[in-house]
Scaffold this motif. Structure first.
Motif: not given
Length: 296
Positions: A261-266
């Motif tokens: 997703l190109g996102l940090p887990v948070g």
């Protein structure tokens, strides 16, 4: 002055990039300004946070990345930083305060093709450029490959702290041991280039157990790592405040999904709201790092 931290272990495959990306994001969520400097030629942190569409443009030309600082004479670190790098699919910033100095596969050429002057090695040039921008940040985090070759030297020379990601296995212990030895050798070779006001060369200050699988007992590996750490501390080969962090990061499939997703887990949907998840682990670690100053 920011805290400048290298994340490095001589053993690869310890989940270093997932650790640094999500720790950086968690520090930003605590209100810190963070620059992530990607020095790993695999470029995983850059690809993760920029997504392939933006990163590919850099990789094709090499311009606008760490590589270009040494092979494009007009590029400076301050010019290649991607501000507020985490975006939604529409291109809007969704995590203001997290910047990245990206890298590309071309950085591997630094090892064989960069012809540096003996009077000013590559890591001193890089350090001077870090000094130009460091007051814009609370933290500068260096993602280093599992060695102390030229790319890693950029971060190691500029940093004032070193944290060692580890898995609960014998290879991580060996990797930590090798890292301490190689750091001492590099610091000895580079000592003449350290300038007044730089402070002491960075030493290992923390070990972080990462990617711990469910139902795995880590007490024996942790005990062995603690014994080695105690030995090195007594020999003054690591930082006097060096410790194994209480915060531990569990293995979770959502980390792989976050990369896609190109996102940090948070920032990944429901996981971000759960009271006990790997996102919580990263938040706890960020808090512990934030408290782990020389005064403790």
């Amino acid at each position: 002055m920011p805290r400048k931290i290298c994340f490095i272990n001589y053993k690869g495959g310890v989940g270093k990039t997932s650790l640094i990306v999500n720790t950086a994001a968690s520090l930003v969520q605590k209100g810190k300004r963070v620059l992530l400097v990607d020095l790993d030629t695999q470029s995983n942190a850059s690809i993760w946070l920029m997504r392939l569409d933006r990163w590919n443009k850099l990789n094709v030309t090499g311009k606008g990345s760490i590589y270009s600082l040494f092979f494009q004479s007009d590029d400076k670190l301050k010019d290649i930083i991607v501000k507020d790098v985490v975006e939604d699919k529409a291109g809007a910033s969704i995590l203001p305060g997290l910047d990245i100095a990206p890298t590309t596969f071309n950085l591997v050429d630094l090892e064989s093709e960069y012809d540096e002057a003996e009077s000013k090695p590559h890591y001193l040039t890089f350090y001077e450029q870090i000094k130009e921008i460091e007051n814009d940040y609370d933290y500068i985090l260096f993602d280093c490959p599992p060695n102390i070759l030229k790319a890693s030297q950029l971060g190691v020379f500029s940093a004032n702290e070193i944290y060692v990601p580890a898995n609960p296995d014998a290879l991580s212990l060996i990797g930590f041991t090798l890292l301490v030895e190689k750091l001492l050798l590099f610091h000895k070779r580079s000592a003449s280039f350290r300038q007044s006001g730089m402070g002491a060369a960075a030493a290992a200050k923390g070990i972080i157990f990462n990617s711990i699988k469910a139902n795995v007992d880590i007490e024996v590996p942790k005990m062995r790592m603690q014994l080695r750490l105690n030995q090195f501390r007594n020999q003054k080969r690591v930082h006097p405040a060096a410790k194994i962090f209480e915060s531990q990061i569990r293995d979770a499939t959502v980390v792989r999904r976050a990369v896609t997703l190109g996102l940090p887990v948070g920032l990944v949907g429901q996981v971000a709201q759960e009271e006990d998840s790997v996102a919580t682990d990263y938040r706890r670690l960020a808090t512990e790092i934030d408290r782990h100053t020389d005064m403790i």
